[in-house]
Design a protein around this motif. Structure first.
Motif, PDB file in Angstrom:
ATOM      1  N   GLY A  72     106.396 -73.606  97.559  1.00 32.17           N
ATOM      2  CA  GLY A  72     107.362 -74.724  97.362  1.00 32.17           C
ATOM      3  C   GLY A  72     108.096 -74.562  98.410  1.00 32.17           C
ATOM      4  O   GLY A  72     108.050 -73.980  99.491  1.00 32.17           O
ATOM      5  N   PRO A  75     107.412 -73.275  93.038  1.00 35.97           N
ATOM      6  CA  PRO A  75     106.102 -73.708  92.223  1.00 35.97           C
ATOM      7  C   PRO A  75     106.243 -73.632  90.838  1.00 35.97           C
ATOM      8  O   PRO A  75     105.500 -74.345  90.212  1.00 35.97           O
ATOM      9  N   ASN A 102     110.184 -67.551  93.276  1.00 36.23           N
ATOM     10  CA  ASN A 102     111.461 -66.902  92.940  1.00 36.23           C
ATOM     11  C   ASN A 102     111.377 -66.289  91.699  1.00 36.23           C
ATOM     12  O   ASN A 102     112.492 -65.554  91.364  1.00 36.23           O
ATOM     13  N   ASN A 163     109.159 -60.166  98.808  1.00 29.50           N
ATOM     14  CA  ASN A 163     109.623 -60.613 100.179  1.00 29.50           C
ATOM     15  C   ASN A 163     111.336 -60.721 100.018  1.00 29.50           C
ATOM     16  O   ASN A 163     111.830 -61.270  99.399  1.00 29.50           O
ATOM     17  N   GLN A 194     114.652 -63.845 109.504  1.00 30.02           N
ATOM     18  CA  GLN A 194     115.062 -65.032 109.191  1.00 30.02           C
ATOM     19  C   GLN A 194     114.366 -66.274 110.281  1.00 30.02           C
ATOM     20  O   GLN A 194     114.516 -65.698 111.515  1.00 30.02           O
ATOM     21  N   SER A 328     111.514 -75.197 102.817  1.00 35.96           N
ATOM     22  CA  SER A 328     111.365 -75.530 101.427  1.00 35.96           C
ATOM     23  C   SER A 328     110.539 -76.805 101.257  1.00 35.96           C
ATOM     24  O   SER A 328     110.037 -76.816  99.964  1.00 35.96           O
ATOM     25  N   GLY A 332     106.670 -72.056 102.347  1.00 34.45           N
ATOM     26  CA  GLY A 332     106.874 -70.860 102.847  1.00 34.45           C
ATOM     27  C   GLY A 332     105.802 -70.053 102.725  1.00 34.45           C
ATOM     28  O   GLY A 332     104.781 -70.179 101.703  1.00 34.45           O
TER      29      GLY A 332
HETATM   30  N1  SAM Z   1     110.892 -70.788  96.043  1.00 38.44           N
HETATM   31  C1  SAM Z   1     109.964 -69.855  96.275  1.00 38.44           C
HETATM   32  C2  SAM Z   1     110.418 -68.385  96.909  1.00 38.44           C
HETATM   33  O1  SAM Z   1     111.624 -68.328  97.195  1.00 38.44           O
HETATM   34  O2  SAM Z   1     109.500 -67.304  97.117  1.00 38.44           O
HETATM   35  C3  SAM Z   1     108.816 -70.084  97.474  1.00 38.44           C
HETATM   36  C4  SAM Z   1     109.014 -70.949  98.612  1.00 38.44           C
HETATM   37  S1  SAM Z   1     110.337 -70.213  99.831  1.00 38.44           S
HETATM   38  C5  SAM Z   1     110.308 -71.403 101.069  1.00 38.44           C
HETATM   39  C6  SAM Z   1     109.240 -68.870 100.410  1.00 38.44           C
HETATM   40  C7  SAM Z   1     109.785 -67.823 101.272  1.00 38.44           C
HETATM   41  O3  SAM Z   1     110.275 -68.426 102.324  1.00 38.44           O
HETATM   42  C8  SAM Z   1     110.804 -66.693 100.737  1.00 38.44           C
HETATM   43  O4  SAM Z   1     110.591 -65.919 100.199  1.00 38.44           O
HETATM   44  C9  SAM Z   1     112.038 -67.199 101.217  1.00 38.44           C
HETATM   45  O5  SAM Z   1     112.913 -66.128 101.082  1.00 38.44           O
HETATM   46  C10 SAM Z   1     111.367 -67.290 102.558  1.00 38.44           C
HETATM   47  N2  SAM Z   1     112.684 -68.316 103.535  1.00 38.44           N
HETATM   48  C11 SAM Z   1     113.165 -69.386 103.248  1.00 38.44           C
HETATM   49  N3  SAM Z   1     113.931 -69.806 104.166  1.00 38.44           N
HETATM   50  C12 SAM Z   1     113.774 -68.898 105.456  1.00 38.44           C
HETATM   51  C13 SAM Z   1     113.961 -68.702 106.763  1.00 38.44           C
HETATM   52  N4  SAM Z   1     114.817 -69.752 107.009  1.00 38.44           N
HETATM   53  N5  SAM Z   1     113.407 -67.686 107.330  1.00 38.44           N
HETATM   54  C14 SAM Z   1     112.558 -66.905 106.728  1.00 38.44           C
HETATM   55  N6  SAM Z   1     112.266 -66.850 105.533  1.00 38.44           N
HETATM   56  C15 SAM Z   1     112.658 -67.913 104.895  1.00 38.44           C
END
Ligand code: SAM
Ligand code: SF4
Length: 332
Positions: A72, A75, A102, A163, A194, A328, A332
């Motif tokens: 998501g 999710p 998360n 992660n 990042q 988001s 991701g």
């Molecule tokens: N909300 C869920 C989560 O946090 O696992 C799923 C979506 S989130 C966007 C998926 C992954 O993307 C997470 O592990 C988050 O840490 C990572 N993420 C978000 N923004 C990021 C960024 N700018 N650079 C690297 N990883 C990122």
């Protein structure tokens, strides 16, 4: 039924489908989205459960998809998640289905997800300190994540991967602590560099913690050795820790891109195919689907969408432009 490949001009074949089930989230990680959240997609634009299941089936049956990861936004806040997983596994028992989450609320749903056939789970956790967690995510919910992880283990989900993103001045001094905690609990930790995918467009190359820095910090406390298993298309470089069996992974998306081996394709919650996280074009499957396109027609569109995949993300190019959609909203 003929299976065609989702192949791009460089010969890469996508077999790993990332499906975003919602752009909404119950955390506000500061490297991902602003405190006030974002303008969420209107409900009518979001694919229904049946539409998601149909597109996944087309990907698997007609286009050679072998792995499906739901993500998501968050999710777990998608009400139909368990039903979607169950239906996808019923349609395609051999396809590996996983979740990136998360973990908020996972303590209530882990068993149902495992029973529905979920194969694997990745939990995002950047720190095991309550104050740092609250600072990064803007929510005091570390206890929920830990309860979710415990429930995932009790439900038999294995392996459990974690992660983590390191942020300068925030949790970058906590890498060894996080690794030690993961090893103690049997979780496989992977650090991710990042990327310039935050909604606020505040990412800054000089500020990001590089893979080299991560190694330096871990090397100070652990003995890391490259793991024997080949990396293949997996983005993580894997290391054994202190002689094993514990491992740690580093995903150097920015400083050591792995675009040449990419086998991914993404479907957003509103039914757009994206051939790359950093793509600036999308291909609208939802409109076609809702105007009565057949499975074959949708597969044709999907194949065309892949042809435009660029050779690399180009973050280092002077002409690099961050995509309009943040992580988001892409998935991701
Ligand atoms: N909300 C869920 C989560 O946090 O696992 C799923 C979506 S989130 C966007 C998926 C992954 O993307 C997470 O592990 C988050 O840490 C990572 N993420 C978000 N923004 C990021 C960024 N700018 N650079 C690297 N990883 C990122
Ligand atoms: Fe939500 Fe995941 Fe973004 Fe954090 S990284 S705000 S949990 S979508």
């Amino acid at each position: 039924m003929t299976t065609r490949a989702l192949e791009d001009r460089y010969g890469r074949v996508a077999t790993d489908l990332r499906v975003s089930l919602t752009d909404r989230c119950n955390l506000r990680c500061n490297y991902c989205m602003p405190a006030e959240g974002l303008d969420w997609l209107p409900t009518e634009q979001v694919l229904t459960d049946d539409e998601v299941v149909r597109l996944v089936r087309i990907g698997v049956d007609l286009l050679g998809i072998r792995e499906v990861r739901f993500t998501g936004g968050e999710p777990l806040i998608r009400r139909g998640l368990t039903g979607i997983v169950a239906q996808v596994k019923e349609d395609a028992p051999n396809v590996e289905v996983s979740l990136t989450t998360n973990a908020l609320g996972l303590s209530r749903t882990a068993q149902a997800l495992a029973d529905a056939g979920l194969d694997r789970i990745n939990v995002s956790l950047d720190t095991v300190r309550r104050d740092t967690f609250a600072e990064i995510t803007r929510r005091d919910r570390l206890h929920d994540v830990i309860a979710g992880l415990e429930a995932a283990g009790a439900a038999g989900l294995d392996p459990i991967k974690i992660n983590a993103v390191l942020l300068r001045g925030s949790n970058d001094d906590q890498a060894p602590e996080l690794l030690r905690w993961c090893l103690e609990h049997g979780y496989q930790l992977r650090f991710i560099e990042q990327m310039p995918l935050d909604a606020q467009h505040r990412w800054n190359r000089e500020e990001m913690i590089t893979a080299d820095e991560i190694f330096t910090r871990l090397d100070a406390e652990f003995d890391l050795a490259p793991a024997a298993e080949p990396r293949g298309s997996a983005p993580a470089e894997l290391f054994t820790v202190d002689g094993g069996p514990g491992t740690v992974g580093v995903i150097a998306s920015v400083t050591r891109p792995f675009c040449g081996d990419c086998d991914r394709v993404r479907l957003t919650a509103d039914g757009q195919v994206r051939n790359c996280l950093f793509a600036r074009e999308e291909s609208d499957l939802r409109a076609a689907l809702r105007s009565g396109a057949s499975d074959e027609e949708l597969a044709d569109r999907w194949i065309i969408a892949m042809r435009g995949k660029r050779a690399g993300h180009g973050i280092d190019d002077p002409t690099f432009l961050q995509p309009d959609r943040p992580m988001s909203a892409i998935g991701g």
